[in-house]
Each structure stands twice: as C-alpha cells, then as structure tokens.
Write a protein that holds these residues in place. Structure first.
Motif, PDB file in Angstrom:
ATOM      1  N   SER A 186      24.764  -8.353 -31.085  1.00 42.09           N
ATOM      2  CA  SER A 186      24.243  -9.663 -30.664  1.00 42.09           C
ATOM      3  C   SER A 186      24.262  -9.785 -29.147  1.00 42.09           C
ATOM      4  O   SER A 186      23.335 -10.328 -28.542  1.00 42.09           O
ATOM      5  CB  SER A 186      25.076 -10.784 -31.296  1.00 42.09           C
ATOM      6  OG  SER A 186      24.916 -10.824 -32.689  1.00 42.09           O
ATOM      7  N   LYS A 227      21.432  -7.644 -27.479  1.00 39.54           N
ATOM      8  CA  LYS A 227      20.133  -8.320 -27.553  1.00 39.54           C
ATOM      9  C   LYS A 227      20.067  -9.510 -26.598  1.00 39.54           C
ATOM     10  O   LYS A 227      19.044  -9.740 -25.939  1.00 39.54           O
ATOM     11  CB  LYS A 227      19.861  -8.752 -28.996  1.00 39.54           C
ATOM     12  CG  LYS A 227      19.641  -7.568 -29.942  1.00 39.54           C
ATOM     13  CD  LYS A 227      19.182  -7.993 -31.315  1.00 39.54           C
ATOM     14  CE  LYS A 227      20.290  -8.582 -32.136  1.00 39.54           C
ATOM     15  NZ  LYS A 227      19.896  -8.794 -33.556  1.00 39.54           N
ATOM     16  N   THR A 266      29.576 -11.691 -39.207  1.00 36.37           N
ATOM     17  CA  THR A 266      28.965 -10.385 -38.995  1.00 36.37           C
ATOM     18  C   THR A 266      28.692  -9.738 -40.353  1.00 36.37           C
ATOM     19  O   THR A 266      29.214 -10.181 -41.387  1.00 36.37           O
ATOM     20  CB  THR A 266      29.916  -9.492 -38.200  1.00 36.37           C
ATOM     21  OG1 THR A 266      31.134  -9.334 -38.949  1.00 36.37           O
ATOM     22  CG2 THR A 266      30.232 -10.088 -36.831  1.00 36.37           C
ATOM     23  N   GLU A 281      27.271 -17.034 -36.494  1.00 34.86           N
ATOM     24  CA  GLU A 281      26.902 -15.628 -36.362  1.00 34.86           C
ATOM     25  C   GLU A 281      27.122 -15.203 -34.912  1.00 34.86           C
ATOM     26  O   GLU A 281      27.511 -15.999 -34.055  1.00 34.86           O
ATOM     27  CB  GLU A 281      25.469 -15.410 -36.835  1.00 34.86           C
ATOM     28  CG  GLU A 281      25.305 -15.747 -38.309  1.00 34.86           C
ATOM     29  CD  GLU A 281      24.043 -15.169 -38.927  1.00 34.86           C
ATOM     30  OE1 GLU A 281      23.259 -14.502 -38.226  1.00 34.86           O
ATOM     31  OE2 GLU A 281      23.844 -15.396 -40.133  1.00 34.86           O
ATOM     32  N   ASP A 333      25.323 -14.597 -32.374  1.00 33.02           N
ATOM     33  CA  ASP A 333      24.563 -15.134 -31.253  1.00 33.02           C
ATOM     34  C   ASP A 333      25.322 -16.227 -30.509  1.00 33.02           C
ATOM     35  O   ASP A 333      25.151 -16.410 -29.303  1.00 33.02           O
ATOM     36  CB  ASP A 333      23.211 -15.672 -31.732  1.00 33.02           C
ATOM     37  CG  ASP A 333      23.348 -16.814 -32.733  1.00 33.02           C
ATOM     38  OD1 ASP A 333      24.051 -16.629 -33.743  1.00 33.02           O
ATOM     39  OD2 ASP A 333      22.764 -17.891 -32.496  1.00 33.02           O
TER      40      ASP A 333
END
Length: 256
Positions: free
Chosen positions: A21, A24, A187, A218, A220
C-alpha cells in the motif's frame, strides 16, 4: 506539486500488506520508489504493477551484505536517497514468552530490529547528504502490549524507543526519524487469519469494534499517514511514534 515529487524512497517489505500500500501511495505522490522483498516472484509482480522508473530488489533484510548492495544499487540507479522506510516485519509466533523458542525469538529480533541497524548503517551517509528522513512501521502493541504476543510486542516497543533515540542522534544532520503505529490492518494475511477462526464473523466484528471509528482499515489508511511523514509537510516533526489506529488504544478498554 505532489507531496513526494522526485524524492527517492527505499522501503523494505514492499511487496505485500502495508508495504505494498505504501509503495503504491509513494508512486502516486510522485516519488521514485525502490522496494525490497524477500521473494523474487512477489518482487516481479510489484515491479510489473508500478512499472518504470521504480526499482524492485530481492534481498534479505537480515543479511548485512545484501542490504549494503541494495542501498548501493538504489543510489547508483537514482543518484540519491531521500528516505528509508523500515517496513519489513515478522509477526509470528503468537504465544506467551515462556513458550517462545530461541529460534522464534532470534527471527523476530533479526527481522524487526536488526534490519533497521543495517539500513541505517549503510543508508546514513546518503541520508546525511540529502537531509533525508527515516520511517519505521511499528505497532500499537509496542505501547499497550498484546495477549499471547510477547516477543513481537517487545520488538515493537524497541522500535518505538529507537525512533526517539535515532531522532536525537541524527537531528544535527537534518535527518528526521518517525514511526507509525497501526493497530489491526485488514491485509490479506489478516483476512486469511479471520477466516481460520472458529467463528470468523465474530472475529471480524471484534476487529471492527476495537477501533473507535468503527472499522478495521486497509493498508491505504496507514500509507496516507506515511506519505505525510515522509513529505516536507512534516518537516518539523521528528521523534514521533504516531498511532494510526482509529482510536484502538482507547477502544480496547470499552465494555462491549
């Protein structure tokens, strides 16, 4: 300008979970990202996902020579190093201390702690040149403890102490050092664990309920906080272990 525009960031454990995460998010924020993973197949998958000019490296963060080579490759490729995110971690075993074997203890200490020694040993000269920063993925359990997870909690408590001591030591070089403290994060590994429980729905409800904000996040959510701490927006923040926990350190005390 994006928050991490043109910054060169090395993250360990970057092929799954919170690490992926973060990879990204760093790419989206404009960084040039180098990530270390232990399994070549997962490194290849992540490299394909994010493309050029980013750099995937298969290495063992508990091996000093491999860490040294990885950091040298990052600097050779990008010409600089602005940040190191020590994210690689091991969470097993889940047991009380007296049942923890010597091998399990050593594995946790090597991955969760000694890897930070190695990345700083070889990364320090480059971070000094850029007045860069260091970020650790720690855990809320390093502050409040956790049932049947003594050795893991001990390593995260040590990471939190390292964060403060490193911030003091490297402030004169303009290097900031901080940590993020997640509670539970949904996760793939945690999702699998939930499904292995006797009553998965009850376990999922528990994970949601301990967070005051009502859900287990999550990766992010953690990645967004990491982008901030590595950016110039956090330029006067150092020595901080930041809970990114939805209030779980308070929620676990509630009567449900």
């Amino acid at each position: 300008m994006r928050a991490l525009q043109e910054k060169v960031i090395l993250i360990t454990g970057g092929t799954a979970g919170i690490g992926l995460s973060c990879v990204k998010a760093y790419v989206d924020a404009g960084a040039k990202v180098a990530f270390i993973g232990l399994e070549q197949e997962l490194v290849n998958d992540t490299q394909q996902l994010i493309g050029a000019p980013h750099l995937g490296i298969c290495a063992d963060v508990t091996n000093a020579a491999e860490v040294e080579e990885a950091i040298a490759l990052v600097v050779q490729t990008f010409g600089r190093l602005d940040a190191i995110h020590n994210n690689a971690g091991l969470a097993s075993p889940s047991k009380p201390l007296h049942l923890t074997t010597d091998e399990e203890w050593e594995n946790l200490m090597q991955v969760n702690l000694k890897s930070i020694l190695f990345t700083m040993r070889y990364g320090y000269p480059h971070l000094k040149n850029t007045k860069g920063c260091v970020l650790h993925t720690s855990s809320l359990v390093g502050e409040i403890g956790q049932e049947n997870h003594a050795a893991y909690s001990a390593t995260k408590g040590a990471v939190n102490a390292l964060t403060k001591s490193m911030a003091i030591d490297y402030a004169a070089d303009g290097i900031r050092v901080n940590a993020v403290l997640p509670a539970a994060v949904m996760t793939p590994m945690l999702k699998n664990w939930v499904q292995e429980q006797a009553v998965p729905e009850r376990t999922l409800n528990f994970l949601n309920d301990i967070h005051l904000l009502g859900y287990c996040p999550e990766g992010d959510v953690i990645a967004d906080a990491c982008v901030f701490l590595l950016s110039d927006n956090a330029r006067f923040i150092t020595g901080v272990s930041l809970p990114v926990s939805g209030g779980a350190e308070l929620g676990y005390r509630r009567n449900t």
